[in-house]
Design a protein around this motif. Structure first.
Motif, PDB file in Angstrom:
ATOM      1  N   ARG A   8       0.756  -1.238  -0.106  1.00  0.00           N
ATOM      2  CA  ARG A   8      -0.001  -0.041   0.086  1.00  0.00           C
ATOM      3  C   ARG A   8       0.693   1.268   0.065  1.00  0.00           C
ATOM      4  O   ARG A   8       2.100   1.104   0.506  1.00  0.00           O
ATOM      5  CB  ARG A   8      -1.123   0.000   1.078  1.00  0.00           C
ATOM      6  N   TYR A   9       0.345   2.079  -0.536  1.00  0.00           N
ATOM      7  CA  TYR A   9       1.177   3.686  -0.676  1.00  0.00           C
ATOM      8  C   TYR A   9      -0.126   4.578  -0.656  1.00  0.00           C
ATOM      9  O   TYR A   9      -1.194   4.314  -1.118  1.00  0.00           O
ATOM     10  CB  TYR A   9       1.996   3.705  -1.519  1.00  0.00           C
ATOM     11  N   ALA A  10       0.041   5.806  -0.578  1.00  0.00           N
ATOM     12  CA  ALA A  10      -0.891   6.931  -0.533  1.00  0.00           C
ATOM     13  C   ALA A  10      -0.970   7.380  -1.944  1.00  0.00           C
ATOM     14  O   ALA A  10      -0.189   7.908  -2.479  1.00  0.00           O
ATOM     15  CB  ALA A  10      -0.306   8.161   0.359  1.00  0.00           C
ATOM     16  N   GLN A  12      -1.647   8.651  -5.527  1.00  0.00           N
ATOM     17  CA  GLN A  12      -1.866   9.918  -5.928  1.00  0.00           C
ATOM     18  C   GLN A  12      -2.573  10.158  -7.084  1.00  0.00           C
ATOM     19  O   GLN A  12      -3.349  11.171  -7.544  1.00  0.00           O
ATOM     20  CB  GLN A  12      -0.420  10.600  -6.175  1.00  0.00           C
ATOM     21  N   GLN A  65      -6.358  17.996  -5.627  1.00  0.00           N
ATOM     22  CA  GLN A  65      -5.980  16.931  -5.436  1.00  0.00           C
ATOM     23  C   GLN A  65      -6.825  15.879  -6.084  1.00  0.00           C
ATOM     24  O   GLN A  65      -8.020  15.615  -5.776  1.00  0.00           O
ATOM     25  CB  GLN A  65      -6.007  16.318  -3.875  1.00  0.00           C
ATOM     26  N   TYR A 134      -9.244   8.945  13.707  1.00  0.00           N
ATOM     27  CA  TYR A 134      -7.927   8.593  12.963  1.00  0.00           C
ATOM     28  C   TYR A 134      -7.909   7.080  13.200  1.00  0.00           C
ATOM     29  O   TYR A 134      -7.081   6.235  12.279  1.00  0.00           O
ATOM     30  CB  TYR A 134      -6.819   9.227  13.734  1.00  0.00           C
ATOM     31  N   LEU A 137      -9.739   5.353  10.488  1.00  0.00           N
ATOM     32  CA  LEU A 137      -9.080   5.719   9.146  1.00  0.00           C
ATOM     33  C   LEU A 137      -7.918   4.543   9.194  1.00  0.00           C
ATOM     34  O   LEU A 137      -7.832   4.063   8.066  1.00  0.00           O
ATOM     35  CB  LEU A 137      -8.439   7.136   9.393  1.00  0.00           C
ATOM     36  N   THR A 152      -6.070   6.503  -0.245  1.00  0.00           N
ATOM     37  CA  THR A 152      -5.274   7.654   0.072  1.00  0.00           C
ATOM     38  C   THR A 152      -6.035   8.308   1.294  1.00  0.00           C
ATOM     39  O   THR A 152      -7.085   8.709   1.390  1.00  0.00           O
ATOM     40  CB  THR A 152      -5.320   8.895  -1.174  1.00  0.00           C
ATOM     41  N   PRO A 153      -5.125   8.416   2.446  1.00  0.00           N
ATOM     42  CA  PRO A 153      -5.562   9.053   3.477  1.00  0.00           C
ATOM     43  C   PRO A 153      -5.514  10.669   3.393  1.00  0.00           C
ATOM     44  O   PRO A 153      -4.242  11.023   2.738  1.00  0.00           O
ATOM     45  CB  PRO A 153      -4.906   8.705   4.820  1.00  0.00           C
ATOM     46  N   MET A 154      -6.188  11.429   3.549  1.00  0.00           N
ATOM     47  CA  MET A 154      -6.027  12.885   3.366  1.00  0.00           C
ATOM     48  C   MET A 154      -6.597  13.956   4.608  1.00  0.00           C
ATOM     49  O   MET A 154      -7.729  13.651   4.645  1.00  0.00           O
ATOM     50  CB  MET A 154      -6.825  13.445   2.266  1.00  0.00           C
ATOM     51  N   GLU A 155      -5.791  14.843   4.898  1.00  0.00           N
ATOM     52  CA  GLU A 155      -6.311  15.802   5.601  1.00  0.00           C
ATOM     53  C   GLU A 155      -5.893  17.333   5.022  1.00  0.00           C
ATOM     54  O   GLU A 155      -6.024  18.224   5.784  1.00  0.00           O
ATOM     55  CB  GLU A 155      -5.831  15.808   6.984  1.00  0.00           C
ATOM     56  N   GLY A 156      -5.184  17.197   3.757  1.00  0.00           N
ATOM     57  CA  GLY A 156      -4.948  18.386   3.266  1.00  0.00           C
ATOM     58  C   GLY A 156      -6.127  18.945   2.533  1.00  0.00           C
ATOM     59  O   GLY A 156      -6.427  18.689   1.074  1.00  0.00           O
ATOM     60  N   LEU A 175     -11.538  14.211   8.055  1.00  0.00           N
ATOM     61  CA  LEU A 175     -10.436  13.592   7.301  1.00  0.00           C
ATOM     62  C   LEU A 175     -11.130  13.000   6.102  1.00  0.00           C
ATOM     63  O   LEU A 175     -12.374  12.754   6.031  1.00  0.00           O
ATOM     64  CB  LEU A 175     -10.131  12.296   8.013  1.00  0.00           C
ATOM     65  N   LYS A 193       9.678   2.961   0.224  1.00  0.00           N
ATOM     66  CA  LYS A 193       9.073   3.354   1.578  1.00  0.00           C
ATOM     67  C   LYS A 193      10.018   4.207   2.423  1.00  0.00           C
ATOM     68  O   LYS A 193      10.935   3.439   2.557  1.00  0.00           O
ATOM     69  CB  LYS A 193       8.249   2.268   2.179  1.00  0.00           C
ATOM     70  N   ARG A 195      10.732   4.872   6.145  1.00  0.00           N
ATOM     71  CA  ARG A 195      10.103   4.680   7.382  1.00  0.00           C
ATOM     72  C   ARG A 195      11.287   4.764   8.384  1.00  0.00           C
ATOM     73  O   ARG A 195      12.416   4.665   8.066  1.00  0.00           O
ATOM     74  CB  ARG A 195       9.244   3.450   7.870  1.00  0.00           C
TER      75      ARG A 195
HETATM   76  C1  FMN Z   1      -3.652  11.625   8.396  1.00  0.00           C
HETATM   77  C2  FMN Z   1      -3.061  11.696   7.179  1.00  0.00           C
HETATM   78  C3  FMN Z   1      -3.322  12.740   6.180  1.00  0.00           C
HETATM   79  C4  FMN Z   1      -2.635  12.831   4.832  1.00  0.00           C
HETATM   80  N1  FMN Z   1      -2.692  13.764   4.053  1.00  0.00           N
HETATM   81  C5  FMN Z   1      -2.435  13.749   2.725  1.00  0.00           C
HETATM   82  C6  FMN Z   1      -3.019  14.522   1.911  1.00  0.00           C
HETATM   83  O1  FMN Z   1      -3.760  15.436   1.828  1.00  0.00           O
HETATM   84  N2  FMN Z   1      -2.660  14.484   0.487  1.00  0.00           N
HETATM   85  C7  FMN Z   1      -1.764  13.416   0.092  1.00  0.00           C
HETATM   86  O2  FMN Z   1      -1.492  13.149  -1.166  1.00  0.00           O
HETATM   87  N3  FMN Z   1      -1.218  12.572   1.130  1.00  0.00           N
HETATM   88  C8  FMN Z   1      -1.824  12.617   2.320  1.00  0.00           C
HETATM   89  N4  FMN Z   1      -1.192  11.644   3.259  1.00  0.00           N
HETATM   90  C9  FMN Z   1      -0.331  10.571   3.005  1.00  0.00           C
HETATM   91  C10 FMN Z   1       1.063  10.634   3.587  1.00  0.00           C
HETATM   92  O3  FMN Z   1       1.666  11.743   2.891  1.00  0.00           O
HETATM   93  C11 FMN Z   1       1.734   9.240   3.307  1.00  0.00           C
HETATM   94  O4  FMN Z   1       0.752   8.402   3.797  1.00  0.00           O
HETATM   95  C12 FMN Z   1       2.918   9.375   3.968  1.00  0.00           C
HETATM   96  O5  FMN Z   1       3.862  10.078   3.113  1.00  0.00           O
HETATM   97  C13 FMN Z   1       4.003   7.939   3.893  1.00  0.00           C
HETATM   98  O6  FMN Z   1       3.883   7.230   2.379  1.00  0.00           O
HETATM   99  P1  FMN Z   1       2.846   6.075   2.239  1.00  0.00           P
HETATM  100  O7  FMN Z   1       1.648   5.972   2.761  1.00  0.00           O
HETATM  101  O8  FMN Z   1       2.911   6.248   0.692  1.00  0.00           O
HETATM  102  O9  FMN Z   1       3.651   5.023   2.651  1.00  0.00           O
HETATM  103  C14 FMN Z   1      -1.766  11.759   4.537  1.00  0.00           C
HETATM  104  C15 FMN Z   1      -1.674  10.650   5.862  1.00  0.00           C
HETATM  105  C16 FMN Z   1      -2.043  10.656   6.689  1.00  0.00           C
HETATM  106  C17 FMN Z   1      -1.938   9.504   7.631  1.00  0.00           C
END
Ligand code: FMN
Length: 205
Positions: A8-10, A12, A65, A134, A137, A152-156, A175, A193, A195
């Protein structure tokens, strides 16, 4: 599970043509619902935003986004702005139903909870509620990975604008979690990754 978490990864960039099945979505929602929360109160709710118009507006309020419009599904986590006696009451009612206990036996638990929560300001309460969200989440992210679904988790995003777009007054958006399938063009899937090492993370005393 270890492989799923490494996979998994966030995400895009999603493939907008690929949709997740209703069954998989159900499993993810159930995973979120099974997360532990303080007192078991679950002081958050989920909005499954299906309307393309609303999703476009949310994207505009999320620094453009693309997952907001291109992912298969968008879930917004919201929390209560105030302690609602009604919310606590319906939780007590749910315990009575599920565990078949007498309502009076829960009075002390209820008073204890009200005692703690009613002392919090609205900002403190939103913060406390959000901490619980959270955890949900996290459960959703892990279940999605287990099912081979990208997320994708997002708080942006601009939370007050979300409230306006979604017509929230008593509740507040905190969230976002999107689900779907990655696009081949999403280069971030190839990033290693980053970490901490376990030595950096864990101190043994
Ligand atoms: C609570 C939370 C909020 C996040 N908000 C955003 C966001 O708004 N946009 C985004 O592209 N990634 C967002 N991320 C993703 C993180 O940047 C990402 O999880 C982190 O860099 C680690 O990378 P990975 O999840 O790909 O392993 C968020 C992650 C978390 C846990």
């Amino acid at each position: 599970m270890k492989n799923a978490l490494a996979w998994r990864y966030a995400t895009q960039k999603y493939d907008p043509a690929k949709k997740i099945s209703d069954g998989d979505l159900q499993e993810i929602l159930e995973a979120i619902n099974s997360a532990p929360t303080s007192y078991g109160l679950q002081p958050f709710k989920l909005i499954h935003v299906k309307s393309p118009e609303l999703r476009a507006q949310l994207r505009a309020a999320s620094f453009d986004q693309s997952p907001l419009t291109d992912a298969s599904d968008v879930i917004v986590f919201t929390v209560n702005r105030n302690v609602e006696d009604q919310h606590i009451d319906s939780y007590m009612q749910r315990i009575v139903e599920v565990r078949e206990v007498e309502r009076e036996k829960l009075n002390r638990f209820q008073q204890n909870m009200i005692g703690v929560l009613s002392n919090l300001s609205s900002a403190e309460l939103i913060a406390w509620n959000t901490k619980q969200a959270y955890i949900g989440l996290g459960f959703g992210l892990v279940m999605a990975a287990h099912l081979g679904i990208d997320s994708t988790p997002m708080e942006g995003f601009q939370k007050d604008r979300y409230d306006e777009i979604l017509g929230l007054t008593d509740d507040h958006a905190v969230l976002v979690l999107t689900f779907g399938y990655r696009s081949d063009e999403d280069h971030t899937q190839h990033h290693k990754k980053v970490r901490k090492t376990l030595e950096q993370l864990v101190t043994v005393k």
